[in-house]
Write an enzyme that holds these catalytic residues in place. Sequence first.
Site, PDB file in Angstrom:
ATOM      1  N   CYS A 114       0.806  -1.222   0.000  1.00 52.91           N
ATOM      2  CA  CYS A 114       0.000   0.000   0.000  1.00 52.91           C
ATOM      3  C   CYS A 114       0.839   1.273   0.000  1.00 52.91           C
ATOM      4  CB  CYS A 114      -0.945   0.005   1.192  1.00 52.91           C
ATOM      5  SG  CYS A 114      -2.117  -1.371   1.184  1.00 52.91           S
ATOM      6  N   HIS A 262      -3.518   7.267   0.690  1.00 53.02           N
ATOM      7  CA  HIS A 262      -3.750   5.944   0.127  1.00 53.02           C
ATOM      8  C   HIS A 262      -5.202   5.561   0.366  1.00 53.02           C
ATOM      9  CE1 HIS A 262      -3.856   1.703  -0.544  1.00 53.02           C
ATOM     10  NE2 HIS A 262      -3.908   1.416   0.745  1.00 53.02           N
ATOM     11  N   ASN A 292      -9.743  -0.375  -3.109  1.00 54.48           N
ATOM     12  CA  ASN A 292      -8.343  -0.235  -2.724  1.00 54.48           C
ATOM     13  C   ASN A 292      -7.485  -0.858  -3.820  1.00 54.48           C
ATOM     14  OD1 ASN A 292      -5.762  -0.483  -1.619  1.00 54.48           O
ATOM     15  ND2 ASN A 292      -6.467  -1.175   0.377  1.00 54.48           N
TER      16      ASN A 292
END
Length: 335
Positions: A114, A262, A292
Site C-alpha cells: 500500500c 492511500h 483499494n
Amino acid sequence: MYHSKITGLGYYVPENIVTNDDLAKIMDTNDEWIQERTGIQERRHIIRGEDTTTSMGVKAAKIAIERAKIDKEEIDFVIFATLSPDYYFPGPGVLVQRDLGLKTVGALDVRNQCSGFVYAISVADQFIKTGMYKNILVIGSELHSTGLDMTTRGRGVSVIFGDGAGAAILSREEDTTKGILSTHLHSEGQHAEELSLIAPGMGKRWVTDIIADNDPNDESYYPYMNGQFVFKNAVVRFSEVINEGLQANNLQVSDINLLVPHQANLRISQFIQQKFRLTDDQVYNNIQKYGNTTAASIPIALTEAWEQGKIKEGDLVVLAAFGSGFTWGSVIIRW
C-alpha cells in the site's frame, strides 16, 4: 543539489465495473454492509486475457509520458511498485522497459504494497536530487481480482480490492522551492503477518507444498487482514507521518492545499480529515469508485485530482500511505 518535480501523470483502470450488488450475487454480502465498513460502492476488475499488472502500468505510463512532454528516449530509469507482479520473477519493471521500447535503462521493483508508490517516489527523488538521473518513470499497478477468494469465506478482504494503475514522470527541477520538498519512510515488521499473503513463498509454503497437500481449506495463498488492528495502526501512523513531513518543512496543517491519502478505507481517510480539520476540498478520495488498488491508489487519485483542476501551481500537496509490512510514509510536494 536538484529537486525532483512531477511533470506528467496518467492512470488506467479496466472498463469492467463490479458493483457491490454484483458481489452480492456470488457471496453473502450486500451494498449496505460494504459501504458501511469501507465506503466502497464499486471497483474495477480486469477481464482475464485483456490486462495484466504490467500492461495496465504501460497504459498509465504512456499517458504520463505524453503529459510530461518528453520522448520515451529521455527516460533514464524505471521504478515499478506492486504486490501483484505478472511473474514471481522477473519483476514488472523490466517488462515495462521492454513493452515501452525503452533503451537499456535500469528497472527497479518496489514491494511495499500500500505504501509502494510513496516508497518508489522517494527512491526516484533521491536519484534525481543527486544528479544521477534526469527523468524517471514511476508506476504503481495492481491486479488483485484474480487472486482473491471471491466467496463468502473471503468477503472481508475480497470486497475491498480493485485493479488499476497510475504513473508519474519525475524530472529534474533546478528551482529548489518547487517539487518534492521531502519524503518520510517507516516500517514496523513485528506486525508483518497482520496483513499478508503467506504462500507461495520460500519460507513456509511453496507451490510444491500446496500441490502436495491439495487442501481445499488452505487459505495461505489468499490475502489475510486483521482489519481492526490494521485500522487502529493506520490512523495513528497516517497522522504521525503527515505531521513529520510538515514539521520537516516548517509548515502547518493550514498550509495543505490537498491531501491525497492511500485509498485503503474511506473511514480511515475521514478520520484523518476530521483530526486535521481539513475540508472536503482539501482531501481527495476516490475509493468509492475503484476500491483499494494498493500501490496504484495514490497515483490514480493524484492524477484524477490534477485532471479535475484541484491542484494548481504553488499548491502544497501531501501524499500519505500506510499498509502491509507494516510500512508507511509521506511525500511533501510544492506543485
